[in-house]
Structures are given as structure tokens and as C-alpha cells.
Write an enzyme that holds these catalytic residues in place. Structure first.
Site, PDB file in Angstrom:
ATOM      1  CE1 TYR A   1      33.595  50.070  52.999  1.00 20.88           C
ATOM      2  CE2 TYR A   1      32.877  51.020  50.927  1.00 20.88           C
ATOM      3  CZ  TYR A   1      32.745  50.077  51.922  1.00 20.88           C
ATOM      4  OH  TYR A   1      31.752  49.127  51.820  1.00 20.88           O
TER       5      TYR A   1
ATOM      6  CB  ALA B   1      34.499  35.442  46.713  1.00 21.60           C
ATOM      7  N   GLY B   2      35.735  38.933  46.790  1.00 16.74           N
ATOM      8  CA  GLY B   2      36.937  39.702  47.102  1.00 16.74           C
ATOM      9  C   GLY B   2      38.141  39.295  46.262  1.00 16.74           C
ATOM     10  N   GLY B   3      37.895  38.628  45.127  1.00 20.91           N
ATOM     11  CA  GLY B   3      38.995  38.191  44.254  1.00 20.91           C
ATOM     12  C   GLY B   3      39.228  36.687  44.325  1.00 20.91           C
TER      13      GLY B   3
ATOM     14  CB  SER C   1      32.768  40.588  48.230  1.00 16.77           C
ATOM     15  OG  SER C   1      33.548  41.523  48.930  1.00 16.77           O
ATOM     16  N   PRO C   2      30.997  40.570  44.905  1.00 16.27           N
ATOM     17  CG  PRO C   2      30.596  41.731  42.926  1.00 16.27           C
ATOM     18  CD  PRO C   2      30.944  41.942  44.371  1.00 16.27           C
TER      19      PRO C   2
ATOM     20  CG  PHE D   1      39.443  36.349  39.590  1.00 16.74           C
ATOM     21  CD1 PHE D   1      38.810  36.168  38.372  1.00 16.74           C
ATOM     22  CD2 PHE D   1      38.975  37.316  40.459  1.00 16.74           C
ATOM     23  CE1 PHE D   1      37.725  36.963  38.022  1.00 16.74           C
ATOM     24  CE2 PHE D   1      37.891  38.113  40.115  1.00 16.74           C
ATOM     25  CZ  PHE D   1      37.269  37.931  38.893  1.00 16.74           C
TER      26      PHE D   1
HETATM   27  N1  LIG Z   1      28.450  46.411  53.006  1.00 15.17           N
HETATM   28  C1  LIG Z   1      29.561  45.797  53.353  1.00 15.17           C
HETATM   29  O1  LIG Z   1      29.734  45.326  54.476  1.00 15.17           O
HETATM   30  C2  LIG Z   1      30.640  45.662  52.308  1.00 15.17           C
HETATM   31  C3  LIG Z   1      31.750  44.832  52.542  1.00 15.17           C
HETATM   32  C4  LIG Z   1      32.726  44.727  51.530  1.00 15.17           C
HETATM   33  C5  LIG Z   1      32.569  45.428  50.339  1.00 15.17           C
HETATM   34  N2  LIG Z   1      31.468  46.243  50.162  1.00 15.17           N
HETATM   35  C6  LIG Z   1      31.266  46.967  48.886  1.00 15.17           C
HETATM   36  O2  LIG Z   1      31.367  46.052  47.809  1.00 15.17           O
HETATM   37  C7  LIG Z   1      32.314  46.530  46.868  1.00 15.17           C
HETATM   38  C8  LIG Z   1      32.945  45.381  46.135  1.00 15.17           C
HETATM   39  O3  LIG Z   1      33.645  44.544  47.056  1.00 15.17           O
HETATM   40  P1  LIG Z   1      34.998  43.848  46.607  1.00 15.17           P
HETATM   41  O4  LIG Z   1      35.984  44.879  46.213  1.00 15.17           O
HETATM   42  O5  LIG Z   1      35.374  42.842  47.640  1.00 15.17           O
HETATM   43  O6  LIG Z   1      34.471  43.128  45.248  1.00 15.17           O
HETATM   44  P2  LIG Z   1      34.977  41.896  44.399  1.00 15.17           P
HETATM   45  O7  LIG Z   1      34.644  42.226  43.002  1.00 15.17           O
HETATM   46  O8  LIG Z   1      34.432  40.633  44.966  1.00 15.17           O
HETATM   47  O9  LIG Z   1      36.557  41.842  44.576  1.00 15.17           O
HETATM   48  C9  LIG Z   1      37.373  42.815  44.014  1.00 15.17           C
HETATM   49  C10 LIG Z   1      38.731  42.203  43.843  1.00 15.17           C
HETATM   50  O10 LIG Z   1      38.649  41.264  42.769  1.00 15.17           O
HETATM   51  C11 LIG Z   1      39.658  41.563  41.820  1.00 15.17           C
HETATM   52  N3  LIG Z   1      39.135  41.322  40.471  1.00 15.17           N
HETATM   53  C12 LIG Z   1      38.000  41.797  39.931  1.00 15.17           C
HETATM   54  N4  LIG Z   1      37.841  41.369  38.665  1.00 15.17           N
HETATM   55  C13 LIG Z   1      38.944  40.604  38.400  1.00 15.17           C
HETATM   56  C14 LIG Z   1      39.347  39.861  37.276  1.00 15.17           C
HETATM   57  N5  LIG Z   1      38.627  39.816  36.154  1.00 15.17           N
HETATM   58  N6  LIG Z   1      40.518  39.158  37.356  1.00 15.17           N
HETATM   59  C15 LIG Z   1      41.277  39.194  38.482  1.00 15.17           C
HETATM   60  N7  LIG Z   1      40.923  39.886  39.596  1.00 15.17           N
HETATM   61  C16 LIG Z   1      39.764  40.583  39.557  1.00 15.17           C
HETATM   62  C17 LIG Z   1      39.971  43.022  41.995  1.00 15.17           C
HETATM   63  O11 LIG Z   1      41.289  43.255  41.547  1.00 15.17           O
HETATM   64  P3  LIG Z   1      41.639  44.516  40.615  1.00 15.17           P
HETATM   65  O12 LIG Z   1      41.544  45.692  41.516  1.00 15.17           O
HETATM   66  O13 LIG Z   1      43.012  44.200  40.137  1.00 15.17           O
HETATM   67  O14 LIG Z   1      40.646  44.569  39.497  1.00 15.17           O
HETATM   68  C18 LIG Z   1      39.800  43.215  43.485  1.00 15.17           C
HETATM   69  O15 LIG Z   1      40.990  42.867  44.170  1.00 15.17           O
HETATM   70  C19 LIG Z   1      33.273  47.401  47.697  1.00 15.17           C
HETATM   71  O16 LIG Z   1      33.964  48.361  46.925  1.00 15.17           O
HETATM   72  C20 LIG Z   1      32.307  48.064  48.643  1.00 15.17           C
HETATM   73  O17 LIG Z   1      31.688  49.167  48.004  1.00 15.17           O
HETATM   74  C21 LIG Z   1      30.518  46.357  51.115  1.00 15.17           C
END
Ligand SMILES: NC(=O)c1ccc[n+]([C@@H]2O[C@H](COP(=O)([O-])OP(=O)(O)OC[C@H]3O[C@@H](n4cnc5c(N)ncnc54)[C@H](OP(=O)(O)O)[C@@H]3O)[C@@H](O)[C@H]2O)c1
Length: 298
Positions: free
Chosen positions: A53, A213-215, A210-211, A218
Site C-alpha cells: 500500500y 465501491a472505491g467512492g 471497497s464497501p 457517491f
Molecule cells: N484485499 C484487497 O485486494 C483490497 C483491495 C482494495 C482495498 N482493500 C482494503 O479496503 C479498504 C477500503 O477500500 P476503499 O478505500 O476502496 O474503500 P471505499 O470506502 O469503497 O472507498 C473509499 C473512497 O470513498 C470516498 N468516500 C468515503 N465516504 C465518502 C462519503 N461519505 N462521501 C464521499 N466520498 C466518500 C473516500 O473519499 P475520502 O477519502 O474523501 O473520504 C475514498 O476516496 C482499503 O483501505 C484497503 O485496506 C483491500
């Protein structure tokens, strides 16, 4: 306090915090300490990492923060992953983008993670992605070694199919306790391919990466306007926000999904924790399902 999960001894929090995007947060070590303290206070105690990461920098930044407040370590569970090789200026020894799940790579990767995170032990180690060259006996040898020398407490996988999981499990004495896969109202694949049946059958915890969907959750007007309409309506009925409905939707599934949050903004973590108290009706759950897949249930 959020419910803890897994009967086999890994006392993780039901909602975890991910650190994939940590380098984008531009946080000082002091600000990260404050964020971690607030997460722990909210009951979000499972911290999800991977060696790769942030171009191999996130574990280091996290370790620098932990060094400022070492007592925090006792109140959290550290998850990290290994098995992907990513060329990076921070790792000149890695020259090609591929998987390496050899005994030496897994052990070296954990030693590096321990140094970067500045901890003595990893609570949960996940093999990041299934490799077509995975030799389950080699992975098992590395896992058994890391367990025996006290460097890793529990083991799991990420993005594994049922057969890949079963193959690795068949070579291990200890149970694999987690399969971390992508799950969200915009990503239904693993709800349908048997992954969530398999984890329930084997008492494995599904962690949802990515609960939101990575953003993309929104940007539903662009991505799936009907899902946007349905989720907005349900959110209004619950006096909640779309992200809270997404969390409640994941938590409602009988497999015991543990969402991994990706934002460094504490108010987003607070919102997700509050969603833990919400219960969606089956009718609402299916409205989201149907809108996401774009057709009614058969
Ligand atoms: N095992 C695997 O292969 C794998 C792959 C990917 C990820 N992961 C893990 O899963 C974690 C979460 O993944 P993810 O970061 O993709 O999660 P996510 O929650 O689906 O997406 C995060 C993104 O959503 C935005 N967001 C969240 N809440 C928001 C809101 N209320 N309004 C507007 N934008 C919002 C965030 O922006 P802001 O920063 O502005 O809040 C950020 O850009 C990672 O940190 C990692 O630990 C694992």
C-alpha cells in the site's frame, strides 16, 4: 462498542479501517495518532494494511504514528497482506509486477511489515491475491513457520475462490479465518459466486474491501441512477446517508460481513459505526439488490 467477531480467537472489530489510501490523506504522524485514537474509541479496532500500500509506504507511516503512542497497539488488531510484487522506487529490488508466494518471499515480507509497522506480531496475515503459481505446500510451510516463531497469530486470504481457499486449507494445520473480497451494493459478484456460502459453511469471516465501491457509491447518478434513486429513498426513510445504508446493507447479510472502510475522515468512520445500529428490512435489502443488478429476482 461494536460487536467483535470470529469464534476462533481473532477478536477483530465488525467494522475495520483500511490504510490503502493513507499516503493520500497527507496526515502528520500526530494527526494519524489522533485518528487512530478516535477509531479505537469508536470500536473500530481492526486496522487493514498490505505491504504494497502507498508504494510500500503506508505501513511505515502507520508505524511512525504507533511509535508516538505505543499503548495504542494493545487496543488494535493489525492485519496485513503479502504475495504481490510491485515495482517501485521504494523497492529497487523488485523488478517485475507479479505474484511471489514462495516461502522466502512470504517470510521476508512479514519481517519487513513488522519492521515498518514497528510491532512484534501481526494479528492476521492474508495472502493478498491468488496466484496461478501458488504452491499450497510452500505457503503452508511459511505460515507454519511464522506461527511457530510467534510473528503471526492468525491467517487468511484475500480475493480467493472457494477452490483456491480449500486447496490452501487442505495443507494447513491452522484454520484460515478470513477471506477479504470486494463486496458492496455496486459489486454483487461474490454474493452470487458461492464465496459467501463457502465462508458460512467454514465459519470464515468475509471482510468487504471497497464497501463504497472505491467512492463510486457517491456517483450513482452516473454509475447506476436507479440504485441512486432507491438508496436515496431508503436513506431518507432512515434519516441516514447513502454510505450508512451501504454499511447497513452489508451488515444485514447472514455471513457476518466485516466492511473495511477506506476514508481517513473521522466523521465518515463515525457515520459507518452509527449504521451498525440500523436494521434494513428484507424489502429494503432486496430493493437495493434489484436496483443494483438491474432486473427483478427470478
Ligand atoms: N484485499 C484487497 O485486494 C483490497 C483491495 C482494495 C482495498 N482493500 C482494503 O479496503 C479498504 C477500503 O477500500 P476503499 O478505500 O476502496 O474503500 P471505499 O470506502 O469503497 O472507498 C473509499 C473512497 O470513498 C470516498 N468516500 C468515503 N465516504 C465518502 C462519503 N461519505 N462521501 C464521499 N466520498 C466518500 C473516500 O473519499 P475520502 O477519502 O474523501 O473520504 C475514498 O476516496 C482499503 O483501505 C484497503 O485496506 C483491500
Amino acid at each position: 462498542m461494536l460487536h467483535q467477531y470470529h469464534p476462533l480467537g481473532f477478536q477483530g472489530s465488525r467494522i475495520a479501517q483500511g490504510f490503502w489510501r493513507l499516503t493520500e490523506w497527507n496526515m502528520s504522524a500526530e494527526a494519524l495518532v489522533a485518528f487512530l485514537e478516535q477509531c479505537v474509541e469508536l470500536g473500530v479496532t481492526t486496522m487493514d494494511h498490505a505491504d504494497i500500500y502507498g508504494d510500500y509506504q503506508c505501513e511505515k507511516l502507520f508505524g511512525e504514528a504507533l511509535a508516538l503512542r505505543p499503548s495504542l497497539r494493545d487496543n488494535m488488531q493489525i492485519v496485513t497482506k503479502c504475495g504481490i510484487m510491485l515495482p517501485s522506487q521504494n523497492r529497487p529490488d523488485i523488478t517485475s509486477h507479479r505474484y511471489d508466494q514462495s516461502v522466502s518471499h512470504i517470510i521476508d515480507s512479514v519481517n519487513r511489515s513488522l519492521r515498518n509497522l514497528r510491532v512484534e506480531e501481526i494479528d492476521l496475515l492474508l495472502l493478498h491475491r491468488p496466484s496461478p503459481l501458488m504452491d499450497a505446500d510452500h505457503v503452508a510451510e511459511a505460515f507454519e513457520h511464522l506461527y511457530t516463531v510467534g510473528k503471526v497469530k492468525h491467517f487468511g486470504v484475500s480475493n480467493f475462490s472457494q477452490s483456491q481457499f480449500d486447496l490452501l486449507q487442505s495443507r494447513l494445520e491452522m484454520p484460515l479465518i478470513v477471506n477479504q473480497v470486494e463486496l458492496s451494493p455496486l459489486e454483487l459478484k461474490h454474493f452470487k459466486d458461492g464465496t459467501l456460502d463457502h465462508v458460512q459453511q467454514h465459519a470464515v469471516t468475509p471482510m468487504a474491501w471497497s464497501p463504497f465501491a472505491g467512492g463510486n457509491l457517491f456517483k450513482l447518478e452516473e454509475v447506476n441512477p436507479e440504485l441512486g434513486r432507491v438508496m436515496t429513498q431508503i436513506a431518507a426513510q432512515h434519516h441516514a446517508t447513502i454510505d450508512q445504508i451501504a454499511i447497513a446493507w452489508l451488515l444485514r447479510h447472514p455471513s457476518g460481513i466485516a466492511p473495511v472502510l477506506g476514508s481517513g475522515k473521522i466523521e465518515r468512520v463515525q457515520a459507518a459505526v452509527a449504521a451498525h445500529e440500523m436494521t434494513l428490512s428484507d424489502k429494503e435489502w432486496f430493493e437495493i439488490w434489484v436496483a443494483s443488478q438491474g432486473h427483478p429476482v427470478p
